[in-house]
Scaffold this active site. Structure first.
Site, PDB file in Angstrom:
ATOM      1  N   GLU A 133       0.808  -1.646  -0.131  1.00 33.57           N
ATOM      2  CA  GLU A 133      -0.125   0.185   0.065  1.00 33.57           C
ATOM      3  C   GLU A 133       0.842   0.977  -0.862  1.00 33.57           C
ATOM      4  O   GLU A 133       2.187   1.341   0.669  1.00 33.57           O
ATOM      5  CB  GLU A 133      -0.681  -0.186   1.244  1.00 33.57           C
ATOM      6  CG  GLU A 133      -2.020   0.717   1.289  1.00 33.57           C
ATOM      7  CD  GLU A 133      -2.756   1.647   0.665  1.00 33.57           C
ATOM      8  OE1 GLU A 133      -2.519   1.805  -0.274  1.00 33.57           O
ATOM      9  OE2 GLU A 133      -4.268   1.448   1.372  1.00 33.57           O
ATOM     10  N   ASP A 134       0.107   2.460  -0.201  1.00 38.11           N
ATOM     11  CA  ASP A 134       1.151   3.482  -0.689  1.00 38.11           C
ATOM     12  C   ASP A 134       0.974   4.044   0.755  1.00 38.11           C
ATOM     13  O   ASP A 134       2.139   4.854   1.854  1.00 38.11           O
ATOM     14  CB  ASP A 134       0.514   4.609  -2.107  1.00 38.11           C
ATOM     15  CG  ASP A 134      -0.507   4.622  -1.894  1.00 38.11           C
ATOM     16  OD1 ASP A 134      -1.515   4.208  -0.746  1.00 38.11           O
ATOM     17  OD2 ASP A 134      -0.973   5.335  -2.424  1.00 38.11           O
ATOM     18  N   ASP A 137      -4.030   6.153   6.384  1.00 39.15           N
ATOM     19  CA  ASP A 137      -4.529   7.522   6.875  1.00 39.15           C
ATOM     20  C   ASP A 137      -5.084   7.178   7.866  1.00 39.15           C
ATOM     21  O   ASP A 137      -5.067   6.568   9.018  1.00 39.15           O
ATOM     22  CB  ASP A 137      -5.249   7.916   5.751  1.00 39.15           C
ATOM     23  CG  ASP A 137      -5.625  10.041   6.276  1.00 39.15           C
ATOM     24  OD1 ASP A 137      -5.211   9.658   7.231  1.00 39.15           O
ATOM     25  OD2 ASP A 137      -6.284  10.335   5.631  1.00 39.15           O
ATOM     26  N   PHE A 186      -2.132  16.558   3.335  1.00 33.89           N
ATOM     27  CA  PHE A 186      -1.988  15.417   2.010  1.00 33.89           C
ATOM     28  C   PHE A 186      -1.038  16.286   1.426  1.00 33.89           C
ATOM     29  O   PHE A 186      -0.536  16.827   0.856  1.00 33.89           O
ATOM     30  CB  PHE A 186      -3.599  16.478   1.039  1.00 33.89           C
ATOM     31  CG  PHE A 186      -3.559  15.422   0.582  1.00 33.89           C
ATOM     32  CD1 PHE A 186      -4.091  14.907   0.532  1.00 33.89           C
ATOM     33  CD2 PHE A 186      -3.186  14.949  -1.025  1.00 33.89           C
ATOM     34  CE1 PHE A 186      -5.144  13.431  -0.239  1.00 33.89           C
ATOM     35  CE2 PHE A 186      -3.729  14.206  -1.494  1.00 33.89           C
ATOM     36  CZ  PHE A 186      -4.799  13.811  -1.691  1.00 33.89           C
ATOM     37  N   ARG A 199       0.902  11.847  -9.862  1.00 35.97           N
ATOM     38  CA  ARG A 199       1.334  10.567  -9.931  1.00 35.97           C
ATOM     39  C   ARG A 199       2.813  10.818 -10.561  1.00 35.97           C
ATOM     40  O   ARG A 199       3.361  10.157 -10.482  1.00 35.97           O
ATOM     41  CB  ARG A 199       0.574  10.423 -10.884  1.00 35.97           C
ATOM     42  CG  ARG A 199      -0.779   9.498 -10.034  1.00 35.97           C
ATOM     43  CD  ARG A 199      -1.173   8.612 -10.808  1.00 35.97           C
ATOM     44  NE  ARG A 199      -2.589   8.183 -10.364  1.00 35.97           N
ATOM     45  CZ  ARG A 199      -3.258   7.708  -9.432  1.00 35.97           C
ATOM     46  NH1 ARG A 199      -2.439   7.162  -7.873  1.00 35.97           N
ATOM     47  NH2 ARG A 199      -4.457   7.634  -8.452  1.00 35.97           N
TER      48      ARG A 199
HETATM   49  P1  5GP Z   1      -7.473   5.528   5.173  1.00 34.30           P
HETATM   50  O1  5GP Z   1      -8.067   4.803   4.812  1.00 34.30           O
HETATM   51  O2  5GP Z   1      -6.131   4.682   6.259  1.00 34.30           O
HETATM   52  O3  5GP Z   1      -8.012   6.656   5.731  1.00 34.30           O
HETATM   53  O4  5GP Z   1      -6.791   5.395   3.589  1.00 34.30           O
HETATM   54  C1  5GP Z   1      -5.897   4.874   2.148  1.00 34.30           C
HETATM   55  C2  5GP Z   1      -6.312   5.635   1.382  1.00 34.30           C
HETATM   56  O5  5GP Z   1      -6.506   7.098   1.236  1.00 34.30           O
HETATM   57  C3  5GP Z   1      -4.796   5.240   0.414  1.00 34.30           C
HETATM   58  O6  5GP Z   1      -4.341   4.834  -0.334  1.00 34.30           O
HETATM   59  C4  5GP Z   1      -4.652   6.911  -0.296  1.00 34.30           C
HETATM   60  O7  5GP Z   1      -5.256   6.223  -1.563  1.00 34.30           O
HETATM   61  C5  5GP Z   1      -5.791   7.789   0.334  1.00 34.30           C
HETATM   62  N1  5GP Z   1      -4.973   8.731   0.947  1.00 34.30           N
HETATM   63  C6  5GP Z   1      -4.558   9.431   2.114  1.00 34.30           C
HETATM   64  N2  5GP Z   1      -4.030   9.974   2.892  1.00 34.30           N
HETATM   65  C7  5GP Z   1      -3.156   9.902   1.481  1.00 34.30           C
HETATM   66  C8  5GP Z   1      -2.621  11.508   1.019  1.00 34.30           C
HETATM   67  O8  5GP Z   1      -2.067  12.045   2.253  1.00 34.30           O
HETATM   68  N3  5GP Z   1      -2.674  11.767   0.131  1.00 34.30           N
HETATM   69  C9  5GP Z   1      -2.793  11.327  -1.820  1.00 34.30           C
HETATM   70  N4  5GP Z   1      -2.296  11.113  -2.315  1.00 34.30           N
HETATM   71  N5  5GP Z   1      -3.666   9.835  -1.348  1.00 34.30           N
HETATM   72  C10 5GP Z   1      -3.862   9.484   0.722  1.00 34.30           C
END
Ligand code: 5GP
Length: 217
Positions: A133-134, A137, A186, A199
């Site tokens: 995963e990237d 959050d 972000f 990207r």
């Molecule tokens: P979570 O479910 O953990 O809140 O969010 C995970 C997904 O939200 C990540 O896979 C990503 O796609 C997106 N995301 C959360 N924070 C960021 C951020 O700071 N930048 C970007 N580009 N995507 C984010």
């Protein structure tokens, strides 16, 4: 994972000026600072690959969480392929791609959509999975994905995320291997996008306030 095992870049002093690195002109106005330069990302991935290989047993199914995870996935797989386990054996890899969508603009939509059918998920039964995963959050996306995967009874599931955000919104989920802990901002670049922009930016950067204002009106 023990928090001391990740690199903490949560404070202001961790930010680099745009003047210190090469940033494509089409993004110069849109990002405010560089949080993690591309070279540091690549060096960190070498170490993460080493940790993953040292802890792996048997063939590994490496699952890329699309789209944001694709660059980390590609670079991580390249590094894993170069390595051998402590006992000298090589790691047999197969590659899978899962499209998971949970965000619109920069806020969580609450729902998580997973692209694989139940039949496709059944392929994971009895396998050693490594989910790539990237960014984590809130942790909601990963917890939902792991719940779904558990239903098909893989042999083992490990998760690596290049980034984890230090945020009060976290549900407490921490992956097995994390590259960097980042501030509650972000971030874009290294395949992380904002509505499909950024990207193609190599460094991980903090989005500028002016860019967000233009997009959010
Ligand atoms: P979570 O479910 O953990 O809140 O969010 C995970 C997904 O939200 C990540 O896979 C990503 O796609 C997106 N995301 C959360 N924070 C960021 C951020 O700071 N930048 C970007 N580009 N995507 C984010």
């Amino acid at each position: 994972m023990n928090p001391v095992d990740w690199i903490d870049v949560t404070t202001e002093k961790n930010h680099y000026s745009l003047d210190h690195f090469v940033v494509p002109d089409h993004y110069e106005e849109d990002v405010s600072s560089i949080l993690i330069p591309h070279g540091v990302i690549m060096d960190r991935i070498k170490k993460l690959a080493r940790m993953i290989v040292d802890n792996s047993q048997g063939p590994l199914v490496v699952c890329c969480v699309l789209k944001g995870g694709h660059q980390y996935f590609a670079d991580l797989v390249d590094e894993i392929k170069k390595l051998r386990r402590i006992n000298g054996t090589s790691v047999q890899l197969s590659l899978e791609f899962i499209r998971v969508k949970s965000y619109m603009n920069d806020t969580s939509s609450g729902g998580v959509k997973i692209s694989l059918t139940d039949a496709e998920l059944q392929e994971f039964k009895g396998k050693n999975l490594l989910i790539v995963e990237d960014i984590i959050d809130t942790g909601a996306t990963m917890v939902k994905l792991l719940d779904r995967l558990a239903l098909v009874e893989p042999k083992s599931v490990r998760v690596t995320s290049l980034l984890i955000k230090k945020t009060y919104r976290s549900n407490g989920y921490i992956p097995d291997y994390v590259g960097f802990a980042i501030p509650d901002a972000f971030v874009v670049g290294y395949a992380l996008d904002y509505n499909e922009y950024f990207r193609d930016l190599d460094h991980i950067c903090v989005i500028s306030v002016s860019f967000k204002i233009i997009w959010d009106v």
